[in-house]
Design an enzyme around this catalytic site. Structure first.
Site, PDB file in Angstrom:
ATOM      1  N   ASP A   1       0.831  -1.209   0.000  1.00  0.00           N
ATOM      2  CA  ASP A   1       0.000   0.000   0.000  1.00  0.00           C
ATOM      3  C   ASP A   1       0.864   1.257   0.000  1.00  0.00           C
ATOM      4  O   ASP A   1       0.729   2.125   0.848  1.00  0.00           O
ATOM      5  CB  ASP A   1      -0.930  -0.031   1.204  1.00  0.00           C
ATOM      6  CG  ASP A   1      -1.825  -1.260   1.197  1.00  0.00           C
ATOM      7  OD1 ASP A   1      -3.016  -1.126   0.931  1.00  0.00           O
ATOM      8  OD2 ASP A   1      -1.306  -2.380   1.433  1.00  0.00           O
TER       9      ASP A   1
ATOM     10  N   ASP B   1      -1.410  -2.572  -4.157  1.00  0.00           N
ATOM     11  CA  ASP B   1      -1.739  -1.149  -4.041  1.00  0.00           C
ATOM     12  C   ASP B   1      -0.492  -0.319  -4.273  1.00  0.00           C
ATOM     13  O   ASP B   1       0.235   0.047  -3.340  1.00  0.00           O
ATOM     14  CB  ASP B   1      -2.399  -0.831  -2.704  1.00  0.00           C
ATOM     15  CG  ASP B   1      -3.855  -1.294  -2.659  1.00  0.00           C
ATOM     16  OD1 ASP B   1      -4.336  -1.861  -3.664  1.00  0.00           O
ATOM     17  OD2 ASP B   1      -4.511  -1.084  -1.635  1.00  0.00           O
TER      18      ASP B   1
ATOM     19  N   ASN C   1      -6.410  -4.043  -4.714  1.00  0.00           N
ATOM     20  CA  ASN C   1      -7.689  -3.537  -5.207  1.00  0.00           C
ATOM     21  C   ASN C   1      -7.558  -2.210  -5.949  1.00  0.00           C
ATOM     22  O   ASN C   1      -8.359  -1.914  -6.840  1.00  0.00           O
ATOM     23  CB  ASN C   1      -8.682  -3.375  -4.044  1.00  0.00           C
ATOM     24  CG  ASN C   1      -8.148  -2.488  -2.938  1.00  0.00           C
ATOM     25  OD1 ASN C   1      -7.101  -2.794  -2.352  1.00  0.00           O
ATOM     26  ND2 ASN C   1      -8.836  -1.404  -2.631  1.00  0.00           N
TER      27      ASN C   1
ATOM     28  N   HIS D   1      -2.880  -9.775  -1.436  1.00  0.00           N
ATOM     29  CA  HIS D   1      -3.143  -8.426  -0.917  1.00  0.00           C
ATOM     30  C   HIS D   1      -4.052  -8.391   0.317  1.00  0.00           C
ATOM     31  O   HIS D   1      -3.639  -7.886   1.361  1.00  0.00           O
ATOM     32  CB  HIS D   1      -3.700  -7.545  -2.032  1.00  0.00           C
ATOM     33  CG  HIS D   1      -3.858  -6.119  -1.632  1.00  0.00           C
ATOM     34  ND1 HIS D   1      -2.789  -5.338  -1.223  1.00  0.00           N
ATOM     35  CD2 HIS D   1      -4.952  -5.304  -1.551  1.00  0.00           C
ATOM     36  CE1 HIS D   1      -3.218  -4.125  -0.925  1.00  0.00           C
ATOM     37  NE2 HIS D   1      -4.534  -4.078  -1.112  1.00  0.00           N
TER      38      HIS D   1
ATOM     39  N   HIS E   1     -11.556  -3.415   6.516  1.00  0.00           N
ATOM     40  CA  HIS E   1     -11.424  -4.644   5.721  1.00  0.00           C
ATOM     41  C   HIS E   1     -11.516  -5.917   6.568  1.00  0.00           C
ATOM     42  O   HIS E   1     -11.004  -6.974   6.175  1.00  0.00           O
ATOM     43  CB  HIS E   1     -10.117  -4.644   4.933  1.00  0.00           C
ATOM     44  CG  HIS E   1      -9.923  -3.419   4.087  1.00  0.00           C
ATOM     45  ND1 HIS E   1     -10.815  -3.049   3.112  1.00  0.00           N
ATOM     46  CD2 HIS E   1      -8.948  -2.457   4.082  1.00  0.00           C
ATOM     47  CE1 HIS E   1     -10.407  -1.927   2.535  1.00  0.00           C
ATOM     48  NE2 HIS E   1      -9.278  -1.541   3.118  1.00  0.00           N
TER      49      HIS E   1
ATOM     50  N   HIS F   1      -3.209  -4.137   2.279  1.00  0.00           N
ATOM     51  CA  HIS F   1      -4.627  -3.755   2.284  1.00  0.00           C
ATOM     52  C   HIS F   1      -5.039  -2.971   3.528  1.00  0.00           C
ATOM     53  O   HIS F   1      -5.643  -1.909   3.424  1.00  0.00           O
ATOM     54  CB  HIS F   1      -5.499  -5.001   2.114  1.00  0.00           C
ATOM     55  CG  HIS F   1      -6.877  -4.733   1.604  1.00  0.00           C
ATOM     56  ND1 HIS F   1      -7.141  -3.776   0.645  1.00  0.00           N
ATOM     57  CD2 HIS F   1      -8.076  -5.300   1.896  1.00  0.00           C
ATOM     58  CE1 HIS F   1      -8.424  -3.776   0.366  1.00  0.00           C
ATOM     59  NE2 HIS F   1      -9.021  -4.675   1.115  1.00  0.00           N
ATOM     60  N   VAL F   2      -4.744  -3.503   4.714  1.00  0.00           N
ATOM     61  CA  VAL F   2      -5.044  -2.788   5.956  1.00  0.00           C
ATOM     62  C   VAL F   2      -3.855  -1.881   6.269  1.00  0.00           C
ATOM     63  O   VAL F   2      -2.722  -2.352   6.366  1.00  0.00           O
ATOM     64  CB  VAL F   2      -5.299  -3.765   7.116  1.00  0.00           C
ATOM     65  CG1 VAL F   2      -5.513  -3.004   8.416  1.00  0.00           C
ATOM     66  CG2 VAL F   2      -6.496  -4.645   6.804  1.00  0.00           C
ATOM     67  N   HIS F   3      -4.101  -0.598   6.450  1.00  0.00           N
ATOM     68  CA  HIS F   3      -3.023   0.375   6.557  1.00  0.00           C
ATOM     69  C   HIS F   3      -2.484   0.453   7.987  1.00  0.00           C
ATOM     70  O   HIS F   3      -2.602   1.469   8.684  1.00  0.00           O
ATOM     71  CB  HIS F   3      -3.503   1.743   6.082  1.00  0.00           C
ATOM     72  CG  HIS F   3      -4.002   1.715   4.672  1.00  0.00           C
ATOM     73  ND1 HIS F   3      -4.836   2.669   4.147  1.00  0.00           N
ATOM     74  CD2 HIS F   3      -3.792   0.815   3.665  1.00  0.00           C
ATOM     75  CE1 HIS F   3      -5.113   2.367   2.884  1.00  0.00           C
ATOM     76  NE2 HIS F   3      -4.492   1.250   2.573  1.00  0.00           N
TER      77      HIS F   3
END
Length: 549
Positions: free
Chosen positions: A200, A227, A283, A365, A375, A402-404
């Site tokens: 990300d 990402d 995504n 991801h 998420h 995906h999860v920041h």
């Protein structure tokens, strides 16, 4: 109050450090010391980073070449040590109503290379493509890329420094000389020294801090677990937002501003022109356009060892890096047992020789074991489809984005502590403009509505209430789950250092820390004698090559 908040954070960090030293007696913990009691490091309110995208006026993202000279140069691995891909772009992109795609056949794809910088006698010729991002709606601007070149170098020696330049010598339009180092030979005794893992990433001022810290750790390989540019947080006119759906709820299609890809390629060139980067889709790479096309930029801009690893798609593939076998799975392409990705994964795992590549690392991801509200259980259908297969073949480590935020699990399988399950690590904290994930699903009032959790692109619903364990009958835990060993909301990156067949050192580095400091550190220890795996399947057509006594 702010003063006491800072003092409180320092005190908590001190207590965590003291506890670490007392428990571990000055030694680095290993997974054999686990499972560990869950730890949540409180959010450092004084650090929010600078989650603002670099503007197009920043010199680091501007075009500095002329004509058809190469830019956005990068290298990536093939499936084995003896081959590598060199990629670059020539010519200028176009964006607007009246675009005219460039002709790839007009510019050659040539790499001159060798082990002697003063004598690049070897030559390889590749192929080139362009891609378009088109929108069938009035007022939206279309995009056509520069010419994207991919050249595969073969017959390389392991663990060897090569020099190269790329371009078209007939124009002439050649780059300056760069270099890369090949991976070690696949063997239980040889490994890359350091592998940087990040997710990300985007292109914010936080991103620049992440890349600066990552570069300072001198990696031999970079894994970007989805990402990439966040070009889809923009309208086609270049107007951006931290939240696309919040700012632009009425657009007829989810727009993107494709020049952000070019800005990202220019910024990253100083790193990835010499350190191989392996990318998988997230995504934000879906990028819908006319005729329901997706992933156009992702498919075109990167070289993937799909064909070399038996995959029919750049959305999933595998490769070796010394004694490590990496499986790059697609969270946004069909993954059920009847689908091509699952069948490919079965074959890849069945033909894996763990006496040659003892370590098996899987990445995709969207995480299966994240305890953040953002998420939460979004990829449950992928987990239901694939977790058992990965467990049967003894995957050692799983990396997701995906999860920041950052989170490391205990060894886990099917939401149950299991000494033979993989360690799942979420590193979606690369620095993008959507900012950090902060809330946890186990906090009061933070458990999401189950109906809101499935991924909108993949569809399906598989995340039902737990049927056993401490959370039985509920959709979320009421405390940090036992499978979650450590979690923290902060930007950063990780470094994997595989030492031998059984031990690998994992360190996570926060952006706000000094360059030589780690936020999380642990040895991942394999126990092949206690965790048997499915044996390698010998291909029938290879039996004739075996000698039997």
């Amino acid at each position: 109050m702010k003063y006491f908040g800072v003092v409180g954070s320092i005190l908590i960090w001190f207590l965590v450090f003291v506890s670490f030293v007392e428990v571990n007696k000055g030694q680095i913990l290993t997974t054999l010391d686990g499972p560990f009691k869950p730890v949540t490091v409180p959010l450092d309110q004084s650090f929010r980073g600078h989650a603002v995208d670099l503007p197009d006026t920043d010199s680091r993202v501007q075009r500095t070449v002329e004509g058809f000279e190469p830019e956005q140069i990068s290298v990536s691995l093939s499936a084995t040590y003896d081959s590598i891909w060199v990629s670059w772009i020539t010519g200028e992109y176009q964006i607007g109503d009246n675009i005219k795609p460039l002709d790839p056949s007009k510019v050659g794809s040539v790499v001159q290379y060798g082990k002697d910088k003063s004598s690049l006698r070897r030559k390889a010729i590749g192929q080139s493509v362009i891609y378009n991002q088109l929108y069938p709606f009035e007022g939206l601007q279309n995009y056509t890329s520069g010419i994207i070149h991919h050249v595969q170098l073969t017959g390389l020696k392991p663990d060897t420094l090569y020099y190269y330049r790329c371009g078209d010598p007939s124009i002439p339009a050649m780059s300056t000389i760069y270099h890369f180092k090949t991976m070690p030979i696949s063997s239980p005794k040889s490994y890359p020294k350091r592998i940087a893992i990040v997710g990300d990433l985007g292109l914010t001022y936080n991103t620049t801090s992440t890349i600066s810290h990552l570069t300072g750790n001198n990696p031999d390989l970079v894994l970007l677990v989805g990402d990439v540019t966040y070009a889809n947080l923009y309208l086609t006119n270049g107007t951006g937002s931290d939240c696309y759906s919040c700012s632009f709820p009425d657009t007829p299609i989810h727009e993107t501003y494709q020049p952000r890809w070019d800005y990202w390629g220019r910024y990253m060139q100083s790193l990835v022109s010499k350190i191989p980067i392996m990318v998988l889709e997230g995504n934000h790479e879906i990028e819908e356009q006319a005729e329901n096309q997706t992933f156009a930029a992702y498919r075109s801009r990167f070289a993937f060892p799909s064909k070399e690893s038996g995959s029919s798609s750049p959305l999933y593939y595998s490769f070796n890096a010394g004694g490590i076998h990496f499986i790059m799975l697609g969270g946004y392409v069909a993954y059920n047992k009847s689908d091509d990705q699952y069948k490919w994964l079965e074959k890849d795992l069945a033909n894996l020789d763990r006496t040659v590549t003892p370590w098996l690392v899987a990445t995709w991801h969207p995480p299966w074991y994240s305890t953040y509200t953002a998420h939460y259980r979004e990829a449950e259908c992928m987990k239901v489809a694939m977790e058992e297969l990965l467990y049967e073949y003894g995957v050692d480590l799983v990396f997701n984005g995906h999860v920041h935020a950052y989170e490391r699990s205990n060894r886990v399988y099917n939401y149950t502590l299991d000494p033979c399950g993989p360690v799942h690590i979420t590193v979606g904290d690369g620095g993008n403009r959507e900012k950090m994930a902060i809330e946890h699903a186990d906090e009061p009032g933070k458990c999401p509505d189950p109906a809101s959790t499935p991924d909108k692109f993949m569809g399906g619903f598989c995340a039902y209430n737990f049927t056993s364990g401490p959370a039985a009958g509920n959709f979320c835990w009421d405390q940090q789950p036992e499978h979650s060993a450590y979690r923290e909301s902060s930007f950063g990156h990780g470094i994997l250092e595989v030492k031998n067949e059984t031990h690998a050192l994992w360190t996570w580095h926060r952006n706000q820390d000094m360059y030589n400091k780690t936020g999380d550190i642990i040895y991942i220890v394999r126990q092949p004698e206690k965790c048997p795996i499915k044996p390698k399947v010998i291909k029938p057509w290879l039996i004739q090559n075996y000698k039997f006594d």
